[in-house]
Scaffold this active site. Structure first.
Site, PDB file in Angstrom:
ATOM      1  N   ASP A 130     -14.612 -39.718 -51.625  1.00 16.05           N
ATOM      2  CA  ASP A 130     -15.285 -38.429 -51.488  1.00 16.05           C
ATOM      3  C   ASP A 130     -14.319 -37.470 -50.784  1.00 16.05           C
ATOM      4  O   ASP A 130     -13.186 -37.829 -50.466  1.00 16.05           O
ATOM      5  CB  ASP A 130     -16.618 -38.591 -50.744  1.00 16.05           C
ATOM      6  CG  ASP A 130     -16.438 -39.107 -49.332  1.00 16.05           C
ATOM      7  OD1 ASP A 130     -15.280 -39.296 -48.891  1.00 16.05           O
ATOM      8  OD2 ASP A 130     -17.451 -39.338 -48.658  1.00 16.05           O
ATOM      9  N   SER A 131     -14.770 -36.253 -50.543  1.00 16.11           N
ATOM     10  CA  SER A 131     -13.844 -35.215 -50.069  1.00 16.11           C
ATOM     11  C   SER A 131     -13.803 -35.094 -48.553  1.00 16.11           C
ATOM     12  O   SER A 131     -12.960 -34.399 -48.007  1.00 16.11           O
ATOM     13  CB  SER A 131     -14.279 -33.869 -50.639  1.00 16.11           C
ATOM     14  OG  SER A 131     -15.516 -33.484 -50.040  1.00 16.11           O
ATOM     15  N   GLY A 147     -16.235 -33.670 -47.057  1.00 10.63           N
ATOM     16  CA  GLY A 147     -17.149 -32.555 -46.797  1.00 10.63           C
ATOM     17  C   GLY A 147     -18.484 -33.003 -46.218  1.00 10.63           C
ATOM     18  O   GLY A 147     -18.936 -32.481 -45.202  1.00 10.63           O
ATOM     19  N   GLN A 186     -23.897 -27.908 -56.071  1.00  7.48           N
ATOM     20  CA  GLN A 186     -24.764 -27.834 -54.891  1.00  7.48           C
ATOM     21  C   GLN A 186     -25.953 -26.919 -55.199  1.00  7.48           C
ATOM     22  O   GLN A 186     -26.192 -26.597 -56.357  1.00  7.48           O
ATOM     23  CB  GLN A 186     -23.970 -27.350 -53.667  1.00  7.48           C
ATOM     24  CG  GLN A 186     -22.999 -28.396 -53.104  1.00  7.48           C
ATOM     25  CD  GLN A 186     -23.705 -29.561 -52.400  1.00  7.48           C
ATOM     26  OE1 GLN A 186     -24.917 -29.553 -52.191  1.00  7.48           O
ATOM     27  NE2 GLN A 186     -22.915 -30.595 -52.054  1.00  7.48           N
ATOM     28  N   ASP A 209     -23.530 -44.054 -55.990  1.00 10.70           N
ATOM     29  CA  ASP A 209     -23.009 -44.812 -54.842  1.00 10.70           C
ATOM     30  C   ASP A 209     -24.034 -44.686 -53.738  1.00 10.70           C
ATOM     31  O   ASP A 209     -24.808 -43.715 -53.706  1.00 10.70           O
ATOM     32  CB  ASP A 209     -21.683 -44.240 -54.338  1.00 10.70           C
ATOM     33  CG  ASP A 209     -21.902 -43.051 -53.419  1.00 10.70           C
ATOM     34  OD1 ASP A 209     -22.168 -41.939 -53.938  1.00 10.70           O
ATOM     35  OD2 ASP A 209     -21.874 -43.212 -52.183  1.00 10.70           O
ATOM     36  N   CYS A 267     -33.331 -63.654 -59.051  1.00 11.12           N
ATOM     37  CA  CYS A 267     -31.967 -63.162 -58.825  1.00 11.12           C
ATOM     38  C   CYS A 267     -30.967 -64.304 -58.936  1.00 11.12           C
ATOM     39  O   CYS A 267     -31.222 -65.419 -58.462  1.00 11.12           O
ATOM     40  CB  CYS A 267     -31.887 -62.509 -57.450  1.00 11.12           C
ATOM     41  SG  CYS A 267     -30.245 -61.890 -57.024  1.00 11.12           S
ATOM     42  N   CYS A 286     -27.682 -64.098 -57.752  1.00  4.63           N
ATOM     43  CA  CYS A 286     -26.536 -63.896 -56.862  1.00  4.63           C
ATOM     44  C   CYS A 286     -26.266 -65.175 -56.063  1.00  4.63           C
ATOM     45  O   CYS A 286     -27.121 -66.054 -55.963  1.00  4.63           O
ATOM     46  CB  CYS A 286     -26.760 -62.710 -55.927  1.00  4.63           C
ATOM     47  SG  CYS A 286     -27.813 -63.054 -54.488  1.00  4.63           S
ATOM     48  N   CYS A 316     -28.987 -65.897 -53.411  1.00  4.03           N
ATOM     49  CA  CYS A 316     -30.258 -66.413 -53.945  1.00  4.03           C
ATOM     50  C   CYS A 316     -30.100 -67.777 -54.607  1.00  4.03           C
ATOM     51  O   CYS A 316     -31.024 -68.578 -54.594  1.00  4.03           O
ATOM     52  CB  CYS A 316     -30.874 -65.394 -54.907  1.00  4.03           C
ATOM     53  SG  CYS A 316     -31.534 -63.951 -54.017  1.00  4.03           S
ATOM     54  N   HIS A 321     -26.530 -59.982 -51.789  1.00  3.10           N
ATOM     55  CA  HIS A 321     -27.760 -59.875 -52.582  1.00  3.10           C
ATOM     56  C   HIS A 321     -28.107 -58.416 -52.897  1.00  3.10           C
ATOM     57  O   HIS A 321     -28.434 -58.081 -54.039  1.00  3.10           O
ATOM     58  CB  HIS A 321     -28.939 -60.543 -51.882  1.00  3.10           C
ATOM     59  CG  HIS A 321     -30.234 -60.174 -52.540  1.00  3.10           C
ATOM     60  ND1 HIS A 321     -30.654 -60.752 -53.717  1.00  3.10           N
ATOM     61  CD2 HIS A 321     -31.153 -59.215 -52.246  1.00  3.10           C
ATOM     62  CE1 HIS A 321     -31.777 -60.191 -54.109  1.00  3.10           C
ATOM     63  NE2 HIS A 321     -32.108 -59.250 -53.237  1.00  3.10           N
TER      64      HIS A 321
END
Lengths: 372, 372
Positions: free
Chosen positions: A94-95, A97, A189, A266, A304, A306, A309, A335
């Site tokens: 990211d920037s 900001g 924005q 994200d 699940c 993973c 799990c 998880h």
């Protein structure tokens, strides 16, 4: 500048939902995709090996944090972020900001940039569009972000000003950007105000960004406002470039975002919740600290697959948490991230197969998934 | 009782050093072997997968801690420690004695056992030889330990008393032990006093234990005293049963112990040092926090083949430490444990090949290994 190494293939659509492939110098991102957050050049408590095992493809790291520590020059000297943190797949930075504007007590904004105090040592620091791009070029991520201003969602006058500044800065970021092996994304924005969002999307879309992001969401607005904003913006952003919804989300947010044409997500939530004993499932959160788990031999989520799990009981995870063992953060992070990655992967498969609506409904249905 | 499932094959000797194989219900232990410590049913910051990858075979867990939290009944209900912590290979539990006697302010010893206050909630608790064995049977480790008293190493009168008590309790532990799938080891005490150690080794060796341990070392005595004590005891303990040196050590301690006929070691040092930024190498410790590492692109140890050394620079590890990222504990623990496991494996290969002396010298030589 748009690098020849970046291109976005739209592979399938269903309604507004899209499946695509974004080519980057460190590999293809199959979208929709969720990016685990590695704030300080590490996804907290996980090795790159863990991230490979859960099938992460894109990792986000934060320019603000790396700018302050260890510094962009050091990362560059170490061969850039991919080499430094040993993540050979795509990275997004990211920037800075968002973090800088969050320091509301200690930052001063001017037309040229922001002066702020470091949360680490109180030293005075400055970020401008040019500095942010310079830092991100030193870090060397595949996708980098324009320096923007994120205003509180309900303040119209502030959002108007912040949006104007974001637009002016977007052009300066494009000017400043030199590395052809990085895709610089522009950010829309405008708070929860459809008129502002419309103008912002039009302005940002008119510039030559190879991808676009929606900023200023998941910062206090409600879900209806979030969804309406995504719809207003995505109706304007070009179809042939990837769309990134910043800082979102939950399993529900992913489904709702994908349904409205978002490609990239994200969020720190899965790893942050994991460090606070909460497991994410498609149907809600499970507080593993709860005494109800003391004798529970089930995994977090019986559906699940993973490592956590497949391997550990809720009783064991609760024991680790009660005993303040760090392993709990690792296992629950595995998880939680896997849950979001699987939702993105499942959505992609569903879109490719023309059954996204069913998939979305099965994910959002309160009757499916783990019991409390 | 000696279980038929336990037997010890001596495969090679060189001087007093031995290579062997101790058969347990959860697999063979190839000795010499170093056991990582998983105090609270977890080797701190590592998954069982990590332990598999570094080639750990035996893991130690602490009866004192598990007795207090989550309790032996819960672990038994979950199928025992192997199932609870998902370590399918051999496990050893200590008796709780060492931790209880360390609580010098809050414990009262009588002929029958020890009453003490829990470090967790201050509640009054009691351990006796019978309770310790009962708890260890519920935990279900492959190797369990007699309940002993570890006295300060230089106090002769106290060591005489503690040794007598240890001998009486050893017999009571043998009486109390019922599970044929667990090997109960007896413990030799006696501080740094050769006469006491001799008597203790003779007494413990005369009982029907399938293996023997040397307790009360690495608790304040110097290396010369440690080595002399091992020699006195091992001259008496039978050759055909495994010998376990409790709570030791460092790379140097392993070599010195193996040279004097020790087969099994455990120590919290590698994982504890890792959480305090210190990397173990064959030639000493490296403080990764040191500014000298800021720009250092080398791994911790250029001769090491662990995941951490194959993957990460000192500069990155230092960054994680400075940024207080948990991943540093995981990565340095992997390296530190691997270093000790490799020394044990290297020693074994050297003994089998008849070149242990060269191996020992190469390990202890200050000119080999990483630079500071």
């Amino acid at each position: 500048m748009v690098a020849p190494s970046f291109s976005f293939d739209l592979q399938a659509r269903q309604g507004k939902a899209r499946a695509g492939c974004f080519h980057t110098p460190h590999g293809d991102l199959l979208t929709p995709v969720f990016a685990p957050v590695g704030t300080q050049a590490t996804v907290k408590s996980l090795t790159p090996q863990h991230l490979e095992e859960i099938g992460a493809s894109l990792v986000l790291s934060n320019t603000y944090h790396l700018f302050l520590r260890p510094g962009a020059d050091l990362v560059a000297e170490m061969g850039g972020l991919h080499s430094f943190m040993q993540w050979p797949h795509p990275i997004l930075t990211d920037s800075g900001g968002f973090q800088v504007f969050s320091l509301s007590e200690t930052r001063k904004i001017d037309a040229d940039g922001v002066t702020f105090k470091s949360h680490i040592d109180g030293s005075t620091q400055r970020l401008t569009p040019e500095i942010s791009i310079q830092v991100q070029e030193k870090l060397g991520a595949d996708i980098i972000m324009a320096f923007d201003e994120c205003a509180p969602p309900y303040d119209l006058a502030y959002n108007e000003r912040a949006m104007q500044r974001t637009h002016a800065w977007a052009e300066r970021c494009l000017q400043a950007h030199t590395r052809p092996d990085q895709a610089l994304f522009g950010i829309v924005q405008g708070g929860i105000f459809p008129e502002l969002r419309k103008r912002s999307a039009e302005t940002i879309a008119s510039l030559s960004f190879p991808g676009h992001a929606i900023g200023g969401l998941s910062v206090g607005e409600n879900k209806t406002e979030m969804h309406a904003t995504i719809e207003v913006v995505n109706a304007i952003l070009p179809e042939d470039k990837p769309r990134y919804l910043m800082g979102v989300g939950t399993p529900e947010d992913l489904i709702n975002g994908i349904a409205r044409g978002i490609d990239i997500f994200d969020c720190v939530l899965p790893t942050r919740l994991a460090r606070h004993h909460a497991a994410m499932t498609r149907t809600g959160r499970l507080n593993l600290m709860n005494t109800a788990n003391t004798h529970d031999q089930r995994p977090i989520d019986e559906t699940c697959s993973c490592y956590t799990c497949r391997t550990f009981t809720r009783a064991y995870l609760r024991h680790l948490i009660v005993a303040k063992e760090m392993l709990s953060a690792t296992l629950v992070s595995i998880h939680n991230l896997f849950t979001l990655l699987e939702i993105a992967r499942g959505a992609r498969q569903a879109i490719l197969a023309g059954r996204f609506e069913d998939f979305a409904q099965s994910c959002l249905s309160p009757t499916k998934g783990v019991s409390p």
